[in-house]
Design an enzyme around this catalytic site. Structure first.
Site, short mmCIF file in Angstrom:
data_model
loop_
_atom_site.label_atom_id
_atom_site.label_comp_id
_atom_site.label_asym_id
_atom_site.label_seq_id
_atom_site.Cartn_x
_atom_site.Cartn_y
_atom_site.Cartn_z
N ASN A 100 0.86 -1.18 0.00
CA ASN A 100 0.00 0.00 0.00
C ASN A 100 0.90 1.24 0.00
OD1 ASN A 100 0.77 0.59 2.72
ND2 ASN A 100 -0.87 -0.71 3.49
N MET A 101 0.31 2.40 -0.05
CA MET A 101 1.10 3.62 -0.23
C MET A 101 2.04 3.86 0.95
SD MET A 101 1.47 5.68 -2.69
CE MET A 101 2.24 7.25 -3.07
N SER A 102 1.57 3.62 2.16
CA SER A 102 2.43 3.86 3.32
C SER A 102 3.58 2.86 3.36
CB SER A 102 1.62 3.80 4.61
OG SER A 102 1.04 2.53 4.79
N GLU A 103 3.32 1.61 2.99
CA GLU A 103 4.39 0.61 2.93
C GLU A 103 5.40 0.95 1.85
OE1 GLU A 103 1.71 -3.25 4.38
OE2 GLU A 103 1.84 -2.71 2.27
N ASP A 156 -5.67 -8.31 1.58
CA ASP A 156 -5.78 -9.75 1.34
C ASP A 156 -6.60 -10.01 0.08
OD1 ASP A 156 -4.45 -10.07 3.73
OD2 ASP A 156 -6.24 -10.59 4.88
#
Length: 476
Positions: free
Chosen positions: A195-198, A264
């Protein structure tokens, strides 16, 4: 977005990762505890759902894919509940039991559809347990087409480089739902779905769309990945592959109740589609639609094939993005072609839209996935048809065309012929109504030179704008 579902039952997927049990305690609350300023919840419902990597596996099974699941569990009642939960829904579990650790459990207390607190019961698994799990999973690679590494940083995935290399050597795609700031552990995988934060935790803050693509391309090169799919919440997702334009897929979620397990769902739908033979852009579009469904549910949930079909029908029932500029359409066509969509184009004045036009445009749309209608502007119509035409302004003509279910994009042009705009857009198929010869159709030579096709369609006899105008005038 035109998406065709593959035969999901052909998919053979192995999920390896952090399995857990999501336990829900649900009940009403109507007072504050006298012991502390917290609500008192009177529990009247307890529900267990497989979570983490187990939820990934359940999503695959719900879509119809054949799925095996490898994970670490403790020797406890929670592991038994997890086993019952996955087996009941068609997942084949292969646990490695670690006797001195508990099966990971996430206990959530809910009231009035709101989560009040989450309690985690877990201890991280060590490298020895992870290595043993990956060795066990490696023995199953001959039976699958796709592997998912579902990493929740609980220790199951560990250091998977050798496992990834073994899978790729056998022609098995490896998709990773990553965790943490060290993506180097996943070197050589087919695709990562951060995701964007990861993503920003690894590459730094993203300042623009171009910066996102640049950082993603560097990460692809550094880690020898085939692709990155960055999920971006309300902005949808972006697919980046080496030496190709990025593909932005807008979100299709209507209502968001709970994002639990959305990641998921993305990776499970992606893996199932790829395992069933879908091309990567199509698989990403399927995953995006599935995510839009699951965030409309409360708690850890799955998406069935029927729900996915209904969501696609709803989304694809929209008439596209309507009236656009040439520049907007150039970008939209790049995205459509990356998704593997066949683009059809036609043109005309369409001054008074009639049944013949509607029938003709429906025929044209049936020849592909997307239909562009290029429309002569008012000055162009006047030069072609004479004074008194057009009856309707170009804005009104385009608005009516954009309202047809068969039409995706409507774009104006000012010249007497659409040759320039056709040469710029270069559809896969150019169609024209009437008794034209293919070699006489404006823009046809450019389309053919680009590898496209040109086709002449018949008009409905006895129906024309000129005849309608003459009929009106004769009555008055």
């Amino acid at each position: 977005m035109k998406v065709t579902l593959p035969a999901f039952e052909k998919a053979r997927v192995l999920v390896v990762g952090d399995v857990m049990l999501d336990r829900y305690w649900v009940g009403p609350t109507g007072r504050i505890s006298p012991e502390a300023p917290v609500p008192v919840v009177r529990i009247n419902q307890i529900e267990d759902r497989p979570g983490g990597a187990a939820n990934v596996a359940l999503n695959i099974a719900a879509l119809g894919g054949k799925v095996q699941l490898s994970g670490l569990v403790g020797q406890d009642d929670t592991a038994d509940a997890l086993t019952r939960g996955v087996q009941a829904l068609g997942v084949e579990p292969h646990w490695l039991v670690v006797e001195d650790k508990p099966t990971i459990t996430k206990l959530r207390v809910l009231s009035r559809n709101q989560q009040l607190i989450r309690l985690d019961f877990e201890e991280a698994f060590d490298k020895h347990s992870s290595d043993a799990l990956l060795n066990q999973a490696q023995a199953r690679l001959d039976d699958v087409d796709v592997v998912i590494l579902s990493d929740y940083a609980k220790g199951a995935v560990g250091e998977p480089a050798d496992f990834i290399a073994s899978a790729r050597a056998k022609g098995v795609k490896v998709l990773v739902d990553p965790k943490g700031s060290d993506f180097a552990r996943y070197r050589g995988a087919t695709l990562l779905t951060p995701n964007m934060s990861e993503f920003e935790a690894v590459v730094g803050t993203v300042t623009s769309e171009a910066d996102l693509v640049d950082k993603a391309q560097k990460l692809l090169q550094d880690l020898a990945l085939d692709a990155l799919l960055v999920t971006r919440s309300e902005k949808g997702m972006t697919l980046i592959t080496p030496n190709a334009p990025e593909l932005h897929i807008p979100t299709v979620a209507r209502e968001v109740y709970d994002v639990t397990g959305a990641g998921d769902t993305v990776i499970s739908a992606l893996a199932t589609a790829l395992g069933a033979g879908a091309e990567l852009p199509q698989a990403c579009a399927i995953a995006n639609t599935a995510a839009g469904v699951v965030v409309g549910k409360l708690g850890t949930s799955t998406v069935s094939r029927i729900e996915l079909i209904e969501a696609l029908k709803s989304h694809q029932g929209e008439s596209g993005i309507g009236v656009v500029s040439e520049d907007q359409l150039v970008y939209a066509l790049e995205q459509a072609k990356l998704r593997g969509e066949r683009v059809v184009m036609t043109n005309g004045c369409f001054d008074i839209l009639h049944a013949g036009h509607v029938s003709y445009l429906a025929q044209a749309k049936a020849l592909g996935d997307r239909l562009i209608v290029a429309v002569n502007d008012d000055d162009s119509v006047r030069r072609l048809k004479g004074d008194g035409r057009p009856v309707n302004s170009v804005d009104r003509r385009m608005a009516v065309l954009a309202g047809l279910a068969s039409v995706d994009w409507v774009v104006p042009f000012s010249e007497d012929t659409p040759q320039r705009v056709i040469a710029r857009l270069l559809p896969d198929l150019l169609v024209k109504g009437g008794d034209y010869k293919v070699e006489d159709i404006a823009g046809g030579a450019e389309v053919i030179a680009n590898g496209g096709q040109v086709k002449v369609l018949g008009f409905e006899d006895g129906v024309s704008t000129t005849a309608i105008i003459q009929n009106i005038m004769s009555r008055h």
